[in-house]
Scaffold this active site. Sequence first.
Site, PDB file in Angstrom:
ATOM      1  N   GLY A  17      37.964  36.823  36.826  1.00  0.00           N
ATOM      2  CA  GLY A  17      38.025  38.269  36.995  1.00  0.00           C
ATOM      3  C   GLY A  17      39.108  38.653  37.994  1.00  0.00           C
ATOM      4  CB  CYS A  18      40.756  41.890  38.619  1.00  0.00           C
ATOM      5  SG  CYS A  18      39.316  42.959  38.388  1.00  0.00           S
ATOM      6  CE1 TYR A  19      37.950  44.821  43.784  1.00  0.00           C
ATOM      7  CE2 TYR A  19      36.271  44.914  42.089  1.00  0.00           C
ATOM      8  CZ  TYR A  19      37.081  45.560  43.002  1.00  0.00           C
ATOM      9  OH  TYR A  19      37.005  46.927  43.139  1.00  0.00           O
ATOM     10  CB  THR A  67      42.345  36.454  40.395  1.00  0.00           C
ATOM     11  OG1 THR A  67      41.795  36.053  39.136  1.00  0.00           O
ATOM     12  CG2 THR A  67      43.741  35.877  40.535  1.00  0.00           C
ATOM     13  CB  ALA A  68      42.717  39.413  44.684  1.00  0.00           C
TER      14      ALA A  68
END
Length: 344
Positions: free
Chosen positions: A149-151, A153-154
């Site tokens: 997911g996006c969160y 990954t960061a």
Amino acid sequence: MIKVGIVGGTGYTGVELLRLLAQHPQAEVAVITSRSEAGVAVADMYPNLRGHYDGLAFSVPDSKTLAACDVVFFATPHGVAHALAGELLAAGTKVIDLSADFRLQDAVEWGKWYGQPHGAPELLKDAVYGLPEVNREKIRQAQLIAVPGCYPTATQLGFLPLLEAGLADPSRLIADCKSGVSGAGRGAAVGSLFCEAGESMKAYAVKGHRHLPEISQGLRQAAGKDIGLTFVPHLTPMIRGIHATLYATVADTSVDLQALFEKRYANEPFVDVMPAGSHPETRSVRGANVCRIAVHRPQGGDLVVVLSVIDNLVKGASGQAVQNLNILFGLDERMGLSHAGLLP
Ligand SMILES: NC(=O)c1ccc[n+]([C@@H]2O[C@H](COP(=O)([O-])OP(=O)(O)OC[C@H]3O[C@@H](n4cnc5c(N)ncnc54)[C@H](OP(=O)(O)O)[C@@H]3O)[C@@H](O)[C@H]2O)c1
């Protein structure tokens, strides 16, 4: 040419896959599905793609047509890949799933967070978590990839160097994250309206967000022990972008953290460790498959602050999915992904 199918082509991650694959010299999109837009030409729905996909129209998902592809991307809400992936894998088609369906290794945990029983627990043993900076070798051999997911990954890319080196106290990690509104997808929702999301910022799901177990799973693996994470997501009035401000305490303040981060990501084509003292901006990664990171230790204390930015639709979804495609098919990992961000 690699024959590609995309399930869920009208959503934001679906159209981002189309935008990226239009520049990919080894991939050809043969099937793109949408139940609501079946029969509509891709370029009529998304004029930015005029001239790139002439003759390609959305079609209703059909497992036989999809199984004729070398690889199928799922850019769909959770649950859809559960229903279709098994049949495709049995036919020898590789699956790259952008949804959360195969990200958690524990099917019961998945059911708890997603409010329904896991639809394909038998496939979990073969699913590889598609974070190349951690699992590159496993991705090469995989048939089924769960794109992070996006969160997650960061956040994971920001914390990994500290946890892998055993420097941070794993029991008190804090991820304070901000996302642009496209993170919620294209479906109509009051909270995503311009007048609701513009000129305002708010935290949400403080009690527990679905990405929490996914981030915890990755950080636990990096630390080699249980971790304690407080994850607070925020909605911000931008279209694309994730900004993660990450906090961890370190016992040993003599370690050169800048060198640690630079060494960890020295061979990573899509992680950019910025010079000491930098403040990465989401606009510097808009449209690019890059995670830009800076590490700070304010006033020389024992609290480390890591700043990590990505474009939620690129390194946080479709770009990372194409990166996985490249690894899976033995191509140069950067193929079709080497463009710079859009700035201003
Ligand atoms: N947005 C982001 O920044 C982001 C980042 C990372 C991961 N993700 C994940 O990626 C997935 C897609 O996200 P998105 O933002 O692109 O979603 P979206 O904008 O809501 O699009 C969803 C797509 O799936 C299709 N679809 C919906 N239900 C379906 C079903 N039952 N069977 C087949 N197709 C179906 C829709 O088309 P039709 O209804 O017309 O068929 C549409 O094309 C989600 O799981 C999301 O959590 C999103």
